[in-house]
Design a protein around this motif. Structure first.
Motif, PDB file in Angstrom:
ATOM      1  N   ALA A  29      38.408  40.622  36.400  1.00 54.71           N
ATOM      2  CA  ALA A  29      37.736  41.910  36.742  1.00 54.71           C
ATOM      3  C   ALA A  29      38.783  43.195  36.735  1.00 54.71           C
ATOM      4  CB  ALA A  29      37.363  42.091  38.184  1.00 54.71           C
ATOM      5  N   ASP A  30      38.489  44.285  35.991  1.00 56.19           N
ATOM      6  CA  ASP A  30      39.109  45.593  35.957  1.00 56.19           C
ATOM      7  C   ASP A  30      39.413  46.227  37.470  1.00 56.19           C
ATOM      8  OD1 ASP A  30      36.970  47.071  36.786  1.00 56.19           O
ATOM      9  OD2 ASP A  30      36.634  47.443  34.571  1.00 56.19           O
ATOM     10  N   ASP A  31      40.130  47.062  37.617  1.00 48.65           N
ATOM     11  CA  ASP A  31      40.633  47.525  38.971  1.00 48.65           C
ATOM     12  C   ASP A  31      39.398  48.240  39.472  1.00 48.65           C
ATOM     13  OD1 ASP A  31      43.368  46.930  38.339  1.00 48.65           O
ATOM     14  OD2 ASP A  31      44.044  49.032  37.836  1.00 48.65           O
TER      15      ASP A  31
ATOM     16  N   HIS B 227      40.742  40.385  40.526  1.00 46.85           N
ATOM     17  CA  HIS B 227      41.464  40.989  39.513  1.00 46.85           C
ATOM     18  C   HIS B 227      42.092  39.671  38.750  1.00 46.85           C
ATOM     19  CE1 HIS B 227      44.950  42.711  37.635  1.00 46.85           C
ATOM     20  NE2 HIS B 227      44.386  43.748  37.556  1.00 46.85           N
TER      21      HIS B 227
ATOM     22  N   THR C 243      36.316  47.361  39.381  1.00 52.60           N
ATOM     23  CA  THR C 243      35.330  46.421  39.752  1.00 52.60           C
ATOM     24  C   THR C 243      35.973  45.510  40.959  1.00 52.60           C
ATOM     25  OG1 THR C 243      34.531  46.026  37.728  1.00 52.60           O
ATOM     26  CG2 THR C 243      34.074  44.081  39.095  1.00 52.60           C
TER      27      THR C 243
END
Length: 395
Positions: free
Chosen positions: A247-249, A242, A251
């Motif tokens: 990366a989004d939550d 993150h 991923t």
């Protein structure tokens, strides 16, 4: 024809009772993973019920760490004196019996105490079931301990999935833990009736504490490196994805799932590959794969490279601990339980030390630099593997 294949051909298939014992030990591993994942999946519910802050929860979880590590040398001595089956029985009662208490503890001190009891039971089950796994492996005359650890991972997945469903349906942690504990005790009881008997000369009036001695330090340090890498990934893997790769939550959360999938795949394949390659070459390959994964994750700060690196890291680390346990049982065939406990005591020190070390390095140098620590660990582990004693040299 390879030596192990020729030996299997000479001895034929294992007797039916040994095959049943293998199924029973696999069941114990699966249930152990399920019970622990049941707790882990409902931590937010317990935290919310008690109104604990993140700091208070961390303080309660100290009980889990203290219970796990302090019990290891004691459990090893008990297995040596009384055998693995009685210790497993007591451990199961404490482990599954403490689970419902985690949901009803009225305050932080009692939750920490319940977690310590839960961890002590888990430790007793862990050492005793690995000792049973080694005994079944001996009866099979080929490596099978990795498959047992794969069952533990699969049990964890099942427990986490059940916890997710229970939480989604609004089932409280209390009823969830109580039902899981009762079902686990019943299933454990059925499995333990067909375990392998301990050797007649297993009783040992030796030291009550199982501590690393002689040739156990190198295996212990290998386990230390592997479990420290695993602990780092468990606690910092999603944070790294993150914060460092953007990366989004979703991923970031997938990072642990990818790592776990690599662990399961590696454990399912480990026994067959080790039987063909031998312990040291196999362990060297594990170190190289894990080191490559750790390096890939930090070499390119991107979500995809992080996920690929985590999968390789899980694949490489998957079989290190079960192979180390199997190896030390061969080094000390008369004391497999205390040997496994002594190595575990060193190894789990790494599991507990890794996350705070990463936090300290990240505070001073940044998280991406801190995540180079697993790369260094895998290098050290690979060097240590080359110093493993052979069973013949330690008897």
């Amino acid at each position: 024809m390879p030596a192990e294949a020729a030996e299997r051909q000479r001895h034929g298939s294992p007797p039916r009772q040994v095959r049943r014992a293998r199924a029973a030990v696999a069941t114990v591993f699966f249930l152990t993973g399920t019970v622990f994942a049941t707790w882990a999946s409902r931590v937010p519910a317990v935290q919310e019920r008690l109104g604990m802050s993140a700091g208070a929860l961390a303080l309660a979880l100290v009980g889990l760490s203290i219970g796990a590590v302090s019990a290891l040398p004691v459990v090893g001595g008990l297995v040596a004196r009384y055998g693995s089956r009685p210790v497993l029985l007591v451990g199961v009662v404490l482990y599954a019996g403490a689970l419902p208490l985690l949901a009803v503890a009225p305050n932080l001190p009692l939750l920490a105490l319940a977690l310590a009891a839960f961890a002590c039971g888990n430790t007793a089950v862990d050492v005793a079931m690995n000792t049973q796994g080694v005994l079944v492996e001996r009866a099979y005359r080929r490596p099978i301990l990795g498959s047992f650890h794969a069952m533990f991972s699969l049990g964890g997945i099942a427990g986490a999935a059940a916890g997710s469903v229970a939480a989604g349906q609004g089932v409280g942690a209390g009823p969830h833990f109580l039902v899981t504990g009762l079902v686990a005790v019943a299933a454990f009881a059925g499995a333990m009736t067909i375990l392998v008997p301990d050797p007649p000369d297993a009783a040992d009036p030796g030291p009550a504490l199982a501590l690393p001695r002689g040739g156990l330090w190198i295996p212990g340090l290998i386990a230390f490196c592997a479990l420290m890498g695993e602990g780092v990934l468990n606690d910092w893997g999603a944070v790294y994805l993150h914060d460092a790769t953007g990366a989004d939550d979703g991923t970031a959360a997938a990072g642990f799932a990818v790592f776990s999938a690599g662990m399961v795949a590696g454990r399912l394949a480990a026994d067959r590959i080790r039987a063909r390659a031998g312990t040291v070459p196999f362990m060297l390959a594990c170190g190289l794969v894990a080191g490559l994964g750790a390096a890939v994750a930090v070499a390119v700060a991107a979500p995809v490279s992080g996920l690929v690196g985590y999968a390789l890291l899980g694949l490489g680390l998957a079989a290190v601990v079960p192979v180390v346990f199997s190896h030390v049982a061969e080094l000390h065939p008369d004391r497999p339980g205390p040997s496994i406990a002594a190595v575990s005591a060193v190894g789990y020190g790494g599991f507990l030390a890794g996350p705070p070390i990463i936090g300290a390095v990240a505070e001073g140098a940044g998280l991406r630099v801190a995540m180079l620590v697993p790369v260094l660990l895998m290098i050290v582990m690979t060097l240590l593997v080359q110093r493993l004693d052979s069973p013949r040299s330690t008897r």
